[in-house]
Design an enzyme around this catalytic site. Sequence first.
Site, PDB file in Angstrom:
ATOM      1  N   GLU A  48     -60.320 -56.980 -91.355  1.00 23.42           N
ATOM      2  CA  GLU A  48     -58.950 -57.499 -91.408  1.00 23.42           C
ATOM      3  C   GLU A  48     -58.202 -57.051 -92.652  1.00 23.42           C
ATOM      4  O   GLU A  48     -56.972 -56.968 -92.656  1.00 23.42           O
ATOM      5  CB  GLU A  48     -58.943 -59.024 -91.306  1.00 23.42           C
ATOM      6  CG  GLU A  48     -59.352 -59.554 -89.931  1.00 23.42           C
ATOM      7  CD  GLU A  48     -60.850 -59.716 -89.778  1.00 23.42           C
ATOM      8  OE1 GLU A  48     -61.597 -59.273 -90.676  1.00 23.42           O
ATOM      9  OE2 GLU A  48     -61.285 -60.296 -88.760  1.00 23.42           O
ATOM     10  N   PHE A 110     -65.581 -75.192 -87.065  1.00 22.06           N
ATOM     11  CA  PHE A 110     -66.100 -73.828 -87.073  1.00 22.06           C
ATOM     12  C   PHE A 110     -64.952 -72.842 -87.292  1.00 22.06           C
ATOM     13  O   PHE A 110     -63.934 -72.908 -86.623  1.00 22.06           O
ATOM     14  CB  PHE A 110     -66.818 -73.519 -85.754  1.00 22.06           C
ATOM     15  CG  PHE A 110     -67.324 -72.100 -85.700  1.00 22.06           C
ATOM     16  CD1 PHE A 110     -68.277 -71.659 -86.613  1.00 22.06           C
ATOM     17  CD2 PHE A 110     -66.830 -71.208 -84.766  1.00 22.06           C
ATOM     18  CE1 PHE A 110     -68.720 -70.340 -86.583  1.00 22.06           C
ATOM     19  CE2 PHE A 110     -67.277 -69.897 -84.730  1.00 22.06           C
ATOM     20  CZ  PHE A 110     -68.227 -69.465 -85.642  1.00 22.06           C
ATOM     21  N   GLN A 111     -65.126 -71.953 -88.247  1.00 21.73           N
ATOM     22  CA  GLN A 111     -64.137 -70.939 -88.599  1.00 21.73           C
ATOM     23  C   GLN A 111     -62.792 -71.532 -88.996  1.00 21.73           C
ATOM     24  O   GLN A 111     -61.745 -70.944 -88.757  1.00 21.73           O
ATOM     25  CB  GLN A 111     -63.980 -69.910 -87.476  1.00 21.73           C
ATOM     26  CG  GLN A 111     -65.267 -69.112 -87.306  1.00 21.73           C
ATOM     27  CD  GLN A 111     -65.080 -67.838 -86.529  1.00 21.73           C
ATOM     28  OE1 GLN A 111     -64.252 -67.767 -85.636  1.00 21.73           O
ATOM     29  NE2 GLN A 111     -65.866 -66.829 -86.878  1.00 21.73           N
ATOM     30  N   LYS A 160     -54.943 -72.968 -82.140  1.00 21.32           N
ATOM     31  CA  LYS A 160     -55.298 -72.534 -80.795  1.00 21.32           C
ATOM     32  C   LYS A 160     -54.603 -73.373 -79.714  1.00 21.32           C
ATOM     33  O   LYS A 160     -54.122 -72.843 -78.716  1.00 21.32           O
ATOM     34  CB  LYS A 160     -56.815 -72.618 -80.625  1.00 21.32           C
ATOM     35  CG  LYS A 160     -57.322 -71.988 -79.324  1.00 21.32           C
ATOM     36  CD  LYS A 160     -58.842 -71.943 -79.306  1.00 21.32           C
ATOM     37  CE  LYS A 160     -59.354 -71.570 -77.923  1.00 21.32           C
ATOM     38  NZ  LYS A 160     -59.724 -70.166 -77.804  1.00 21.32           N
ATOM     39  N   MET A 468     -61.151 -44.307-113.679  1.00 21.62           N
ATOM     40  CA  MET A 468     -60.166 -44.911-114.566  1.00 21.62           C
ATOM     41  C   MET A 468     -60.826 -45.911-115.512  1.00 21.62           C
ATOM     42  O   MET A 468     -60.461 -46.007-116.689  1.00 21.62           O
ATOM     43  CB  MET A 468     -59.064 -45.595-113.744  1.00 21.62           C
ATOM     44  CG  MET A 468     -57.938 -46.149-114.580  1.00 21.62           C
ATOM     45  SD  MET A 468     -57.153 -44.871-115.583  1.00 21.62           S
ATOM     46  CE  MET A 468     -55.822 -44.354-114.503  1.00 21.62           C
TER      47      MET A 468
HETATM   48  C1  LIG Z   1     -60.344 -53.825-105.568  1.00 24.53           C
HETATM   49  C2  LIG Z   1     -60.396 -53.315-106.965  1.00 24.53           C
HETATM   50  N1  LIG Z   1     -61.495 -53.514-107.718  1.00 24.53           N
HETATM   51  C3  LIG Z   1     -61.546 -53.040-108.973  1.00 24.53           C
HETATM   52  C4  LIG Z   1     -60.494 -52.376-109.516  1.00 24.53           C
HETATM   53  C5  LIG Z   1     -60.551 -51.853-110.948  1.00 24.53           C
HETATM   54  N2  LIG Z   1     -60.442 -50.398-110.967  1.00 24.53           N
HETATM   55  C6  LIG Z   1     -59.289 -49.759-111.222  1.00 24.53           C
HETATM   56  S1  LIG Z   1     -59.426 -48.099-111.082  1.00 24.53           S
HETATM   57  C7  LIG Z   1     -61.057 -48.208-110.716  1.00 24.53           C
HETATM   58  C8  LIG Z   1     -61.861 -46.967-110.459  1.00 24.53           C
HETATM   59  C9  LIG Z   1     -61.479 -46.272-109.227  1.00 24.53           C
HETATM   60  O1  LIG Z   1     -62.455 -45.303-108.940  1.00 24.53           O
HETATM   61  P1  LIG Z   1     -62.142 -44.114-107.964  1.00 24.53           P
HETATM   62  O2  LIG Z   1     -61.577 -44.620-106.694  1.00 24.53           O
HETATM   63  O3  LIG Z   1     -63.339 -43.239-107.873  1.00 24.53           O
HETATM   64  O4  LIG Z   1     -60.945 -43.364-108.693  1.00 24.53           O
HETATM   65  P2  LIG Z   1     -60.956 -42.479-110.022  1.00 24.53           P
HETATM   66  O5  LIG Z   1     -60.411 -43.341-111.111  1.00 24.53           O
HETATM   67  O6  LIG Z   1     -62.350 -42.047-110.277  1.00 24.53           O
HETATM   68  O7  LIG Z   1     -60.035 -41.361-109.685  1.00 24.53           O
HETATM   69  C10 LIG Z   1     -61.474 -49.537-110.691  1.00 24.53           C
HETATM   70  C11 LIG Z   1     -62.839 -49.983-110.444  1.00 24.53           C
HETATM   71  C12 LIG Z   1     -59.357 -52.218-108.707  1.00 24.53           C
HETATM   72  N3  LIG Z   1     -58.243 -51.608-109.146  1.00 24.53           N
HETATM   73  N4  LIG Z   1     -59.336 -52.673-107.436  1.00 24.53           N
END
Ligand SMILES: Cc1ncc(C[n+]2csc(CCOP(=O)(O)OP(=O)(O)O)c2C)c(N)n1
Lengths: 575, 161
Positions: A48, A110-111, A160, A468
């Site tokens: 979802e 439930f749910q 529902k 990042m």
């Molecule tokens: C749902 C979620 N969890 C954690 C983060 C924290 N976060 C920001 S950028 C990042 C790394 C992203 O990795 P990737 O998709 O490999 O991109 P890259 O930076 O390596 O290009 C994380 C963990 C986030 N933005 N969103």
Amino acid sequence: MRTGADIVIEGLLRAGVKTLFGLPGGMVLDIFDKLPCAPIEFFLARHEQGAAHMADGYARATGQAGVCLVTSGPGATNTVTGLATANMDGSPVVCIAGQVASPLIGNDAFQEADTVGITRAVTKHNYLVKRVEDLPRIMVEAFEIATTGKPGPVLVDVPKDIQQTACDTPFPAGMNRRGYRPDNDPDDQDIERLARAVAAARRPVFLVGGGVISGDAAAEFAAVAVKAGVPVVSTLMGLGAFPGSAPLALGMIGMHGTVAANRAASACDLVVSVGARFDDRVTGKVSTFAPHALKGHIDIDPSAIGKSVPVDFPVVGHVKIALRKLLEAVEPVARPEWLAQVSEWKARHPLTYDRSSKELLPQYVIEQIAAVTRGDALIVTDVGQHQMWAAHFYPYSKPRSFITSGGLGTMGFGLPAAIGVKAARRDQPVVLISGDGSIQMNFQELVVAVEHDLPIVVVILNNGYLGMVRQWQELFYKREYSGVRLGRDERHLNERIPATIRAAGPYRPDFVKLAEAHGALGMRVTRQDEVAPALVKALAAGRPVVVECLVRAEENVFPIVPPGKALNELLQGLA
Amino acid sequence: MKKHIITALVENQPGVLARVVGLISGRGYNIETLNVGPTNDPTVSRMTMQVPGDNRVLEQVTRQLGKLVDVIDVTDLTSAPCVNQECLLVKLAATHAQHAAIAALTERFGGRVLASQTDAMIVQLTGDSKQIVDFIDLLAPFRMLDISRSGIIAIARGGRP
Ligand SMILES: Cc1ncc(C[n+]2csc(CCOP(=O)(O)OP(=O)(O)O)c2C)c(N)n1
Ligand SMILES: [Mg+2]
């Protein structure tokens, strides 16, 4: 006999809905039962969260409401991240959720989940339908609220028994709520004051934000900027609102903004935000933001004005109407010194990277995507370094051509959003730029693109890291890489990964095989000269393609304004 | 920190209170007092809240409240000419000998004795916040068994609604 479920479908049709994303369950069976007879294309998401992001992508690509339909409890809670993402970026998503039958509500049935309670803080508005007679009105209001004023997500929770109850209450002609009257028409005096401030400014800057895109006001904005002769800086969400190639365009401002944009903001004597909310990623340390400048702000949302920086010239109203009025009121003023100054910054400090490198660099891949698509694709991103490189190295010239999770920064947004975008714009090439971390958050949705014959191109910039976060650890945490390595080698000992596995090389999952397992085409690129041919092939494939690019692992996004610093204290890196 | 008095006309519907309170508490502000009651229009309720915070923060809160679909009107009455009142109920442990003193004190403040039993008294006072606090201070010599305050209700002065 017309039931609540029929009313839901009728409400969708009246709102012009042709596309629906969702996943069924026990408490939404009655609505699903009626769906096959309706002239609506249904996309069966596999999660979802995916359905909500698809609806969001659809909404961002079109400006019309994107709709998802889910069941109660876990179905509804799974949409929360999607709703929060849409809420932060002002995207018109309507989510219809099933709920346990009214007499069971509050019994831990439930749910059962308190869906309106859980989603209250991440929606613009939400409803729990208590009486079927209210449903026609609620359906009308849901779409009206989602798409007017500052757009945003609306959730309708339909028990529902309400879906099953007969009801002949007609649909109201329109919405009439005394507590909801978006302030569209700006005050003429406010416009006059702002126009005079622009004329009087010696070093003005316009800050363009996502509001100009969602308000369909890009043409009006460009007309004002050009007539007034004012340089333009953009937020991440504003990319595409003003052509990046225009002489007045200084590029993106903020944490990963250009030198020219950040210096212009620091040196200007007037900054006028047009549909941008002075978010902390834009301002840097807020007390040092545009320290010599008076501030103007045009926004449909009165609460956005003065929220983070005090504003001298507020204009509350629909950005399109406000800009039309402003176009009449502004006067052309020649500011040769200021324009020469910002042009010099722009020419002297372009966004760049190590172009002499023989390695495959992520920025190079983006430039190749731009070349192969002639800058004309709809680009969707996930969140991380690749998102910033996509912002830096692809030239956006049209509104709604750069679709990204700006406010919430939701990894996993990209793939389902790209599906929603392509479902809305089948005539346009759609390229998702993702990372090896983000893509794994919703990879399962790829099968939806395959089933619906949506030939999106998924480019994974695989750097083996949550890049990042790794960059922040490198720059601000003494290169203590904790929990960021996705490759199996070089893992921190605290992860207790057996040495045998750490020593065994290849990256998992194998994205090429994963793509193929979903019925898409998979390709892997490791060298510069392979990039363009792979992209050409992918764009011509006529089916969903995953192009995995093995890029340099420890490449950083520059410039960067370190957290808590002023915009002119940016680090430029080596490049 | 200044205490702000915010008053809102809201739809008389379930969930509205949660929306208003959630918006304020979700931003980390404390609602010190809260009062909700019907108005002369049965579809509309009035909420009055006391929220401590600086002016800019409360201006933001007020604007955010104004955005809620169920909020019809919202005003920060803090620096507007207005009257505000609060109602106080106190139960005191009172020996027979103390009854007269408590009754006299209550009367001096314009309050009323609502119940007298052999070992306890319940008194009521309506007034502005200062009167209420002063009264409570003067009750210090007696043992307070229970206290209930309505929270402020307020109305702007002048000839406009
Ligand atoms: C749902 C979620 N969890 C954690 C983060 C924290 N976060 C920001 S950028 C990042 C790394 C992203 O990795 P990737 O998709 O490999 O991109 P890259 O930076 O390596 O290009 C994380 C963990 C986030 N933005 N969103
Ligand atoms: Mg990565």
